[in-house]
Design an enzyme around this catalytic site. Structure first.
Site, PDB file in Angstrom:
ATOM      1  N   SER A 153      -2.609  75.131 -23.193  1.00  0.00           N
ATOM      2  CA  SER A 153      -1.975  76.458 -22.465  1.00  0.00           C
ATOM      3  C   SER A 153      -0.584  76.095 -22.813  1.00  0.00           C
ATOM      4  O   SER A 153      -0.138  76.438 -23.950  1.00  0.00           O
ATOM      5  CB  SER A 153      -2.476  75.812 -20.711  1.00  0.00           C
ATOM      6  OG  SER A 153      -1.971  76.760 -19.824  1.00  0.00           O
TER       7      SER A 153
ATOM      8  N   ASP B  65      -6.753  81.184 -21.492  1.00  0.00           N
ATOM      9  CA  ASP B  65      -6.024  79.435 -21.161  1.00  0.00           C
ATOM     10  C   ASP B  65      -7.584  78.797 -21.791  1.00  0.00           C
ATOM     11  O   ASP B  65      -8.191  78.736 -21.468  1.00  0.00           O
ATOM     12  CB  ASP B  65      -5.998  79.186 -20.002  1.00  0.00           C
ATOM     13  CG  ASP B  65      -5.253  77.676 -19.276  1.00  0.00           C
ATOM     14  OD1 ASP B  65      -5.400  76.655 -20.224  1.00  0.00           O
ATOM     15  OD2 ASP B  65      -4.363  78.163 -19.308  1.00  0.00           O
TER      16      ASP B  65
END
Length: 283
Positions: free
Chosen positions: A38, A161
């Site tokens: 991320s 993510d």
């Protein structure tokens, strides 16, 4: 001895890790492998390029802009965070704060950005060969928080993510041949993740991406297991965990410049443990 660094991200809490990595730049600490999840993928790419405090501006200044994150973005683009603005308009060679792409590519450090296939739930580890000048899609994919952002497509594949698939990729670092790994967390080491928020977000994506929704529902379990594994490696001297004693009031999307600055400074100070750890291992 092959060394690695793992940055688990955490939205705007990632400014803590950016402080850690900026300390490493100042101290001349070089890693053979960098893995980012991320926001951690953006931190690690700037570290590889040698761009101290580049990400600091993204967290403290750019994040306050409506083009960066806003309800308007969500209504018009189905993404609260506009990944194309963050990793395109701002980061491209003609942008306000470009990634030094050539320095990034020339770095001897191996680079992995973790993402999760929104359709299958499989983990994808992108590397430097997946990055092109002014095409930082892999960073966008790695950072696409479910429901908060729509999945980002790379080569036609929608990704969420990386934290859905491998939230603390310490095992991946050892699989890549590292003997010593620095693991950077963005919340206290002994604070377990709970599933409540993830379950609410999972319900929002259940219909279109049911497997990703299931991954999201079990992310807390995988995160907690990953931290526990990192602790086991730390007990064996194979890893060191850098984590804050508190988050200075920062959550995933908290925009408070003063608190963000304090959190950055905390990361920079805490990173001194890395020097002591590596020096001790060399002696």
């Amino acid at each position: 001895m092959k060394t690695g660094v793992v940055d688990v991200g955490g939205g705007l809490r990632g400014i803590y890790a950016s402080g850690v990595l900026d300390y490493c730049l100042d101290a001349g600490i070089q890693f053979d492998l960098g893995i980012g999840v991320s926001a951690g993928s953006a931190n690690v790419s700037s570290y590889a390029a040698g761009q101290k405090k580049r990400n600091y501006q993204f967290y403290t200044e750019y994040s306050t802009r409506k083009r960066y994150m806003s309800l308007r973005n969500f209504l018009l683009k189905k993404s609260y965070i506009d990944m194309d603005y963050v990793y395109g308009v701002l980061s491209n060679s003609d942008g306000e704060n470009p990634l030094d792409y050539q320095a990034f590519q020339d770095s001897e450090m191996e680079f992995l950005a973790v993402a999760t296939d929104a359709r299958t739930g499989e983990v994808k580890y992108f590397d430097k060969s997946d990055m092109r000048q002014d095409d930082y899609s892999v960073l966008k994919a790695s950072s696409a928080i479910p429901f908060v952002c729509k999945p980002y497509a790379v080569h036609g594949v929608p990704y969420y993510d990386g934290a859905l698939g491998d939230p603390v990729p310490v095992e991946k670092a050892f699989q890549c041949g590292c003997q010593k790994v620095v693991v950077i967390l963005s919340k206290p080491e002994n604070l377990p993740r709970t599933p409540e928020k993830d379950e609410k977000l999972a319900a929002r994506i259940q219909k279109q991406y049911p497997i990703a929704a299931d991954k999201l529902r079990h992310r807390a379990e995988r995160y907690n297991a990953g931290v526990a594994l990192a602790q086991q490696y730390a007990a064996q001297g194979k890893a060191v965990i850098i984590a804050p004693d508190d988050t200075c009031g920062i959550d995933t999307l908290t925009r408070n410049a003063e608190a963000l600055h304090r959190f950055y400074e905390k990361g920079y100070r805490d990173a001194q443990k890395i020097s002591a750890y590596l020096q001790n291992e060399e002696n």
